[in-house]
Design an enzyme around this catalytic site. Structure first.
Site, mmCIF file in Angstrom:
data_model
loop_
_atom_site.group_PDB
_atom_site.id
_atom_site.type_symbol
_atom_site.label_atom_id
_atom_site.label_comp_id
_atom_site.label_asym_id
_atom_site.label_seq_id
_atom_site.Cartn_x
_atom_site.Cartn_y
_atom_site.Cartn_z
ATOM 1 N N LYS A 83 19.586 3.885 -3.714
ATOM 2 C CA LYS A 83 20.866 3.267 -4.043
ATOM 3 C C LYS A 83 20.592 1.826 -4.432
ATOM 4 O O LYS A 83 19.675 1.191 -3.905
ATOM 5 C CB LYS A 83 21.802 3.314 -2.837
ATOM 6 C CG LYS A 83 22.179 4.711 -2.446
ATOM 7 C CD LYS A 83 23.066 4.716 -1.221
ATOM 8 C CE LYS A 83 23.358 6.158 -0.882
ATOM 9 N NZ LYS A 83 23.330 6.442 0.499
ATOM 10 N N HIS B 272 0.833 -1.208 0.000
ATOM 11 C CA HIS B 272 0.000 0.000 0.000
ATOM 12 C C HIS B 272 0.873 1.266 0.000
ATOM 13 O O HIS B 272 2.036 1.243 0.351
ATOM 14 C CB HIS B 272 -0.947 -0.003 1.193
ATOM 15 C CG HIS B 272 -0.247 -0.033 2.510
ATOM 16 N ND1 HIS B 272 0.391 -1.157 2.983
ATOM 17 C CD2 HIS B 272 -0.063 0.917 3.449
ATOM 18 C CE1 HIS B 272 0.925 -0.893 4.155
ATOM 19 N NE2 HIS B 272 0.667 0.357 4.458
#
Length: 184
Positions: A168, A104
């Site tokens: 990253k 969600h």
């Protein structure tokens, strides 16, 4: 049963069992599965005018009720799994591969200008965590885990974990192991 092949595969991801039509309907008490069922019906009947109108109206009702903004035009592979209901936005031109999990609060959207103008293409066996944002004409490879609250606006190679804001990439061979279960 052929009528339910994609729905069967979506529901298999939740239960680990191949279900009859009646068993699928019993599982529709779960809002996530109910929405996926309605979405798949709307996708199936896009080219049948009367049924297309009916299923779009039903889908719109459940988009509002459950907070999912996913449209029939969105290309979604089999084995689609929504982890929790509420507040989910996916651009209709997005492409999502097989056996993908989406939690969600996720937004998968377009970027209107710049080098990444366009819509995301998401590979197979991708796990997208709560409140992640994926935007632009980018490609997410296969076997990728996108950690909750990550912001991704660049290509991600297969077999990776994406973490952070700015995100990253951590190369990992088994990125989605134990996150994506019961693959079809």
């Amino acid at each position: 049963m052929a009528d339910y092949s994609i729905i069967q595969k979506d529901f298999y991801r939740e239960s680990g069992k191949w279900l009859s039509t009646f068993q699928i309907w019993k599982k529709c008490i779960n809002p996530n599965l109910h929405f996926v069922y309605i979405l798949r019906k709307a996708q199936k009947y896009q080219k049948t005018p009367l049924l297309n109108t009916f299923w779009r109206i039903v889908l719109r009702h459940y988009q509002i009720k459950y907070g999912f903004q996913i449209y029939p035009e969105t290309q979604i592979g089999e084995g689609f799994y929504l982890g929790h209901f509420g507040s989910l936005v996916i651009n209709p031109k997005t492409v999502i591969g097989k056996n993908c999990n989406i939690a969600h609060g996720v937004t998968i959207g377009q970027q209107n200008r710049g080098k990444n103008e366009g819509y995301p293409v998401i590979g197979d066996e991708v796990w997208i965590g709560t409140n992640a944002v994926i935007v632009g004409g980018i490609t997410i490879g296969n076997n990728v885990l996108i950690v909750p609250n990550s912001y991704v606006n660049f290509d991600v190679p297969s077999n990776s974990i994406v973490i952070g804001n700015p995100a990253k990439i951590i190369p990992t061979a088994n990125a989605t192991m134990d996150y994506i279960n019961r693959k079809v």
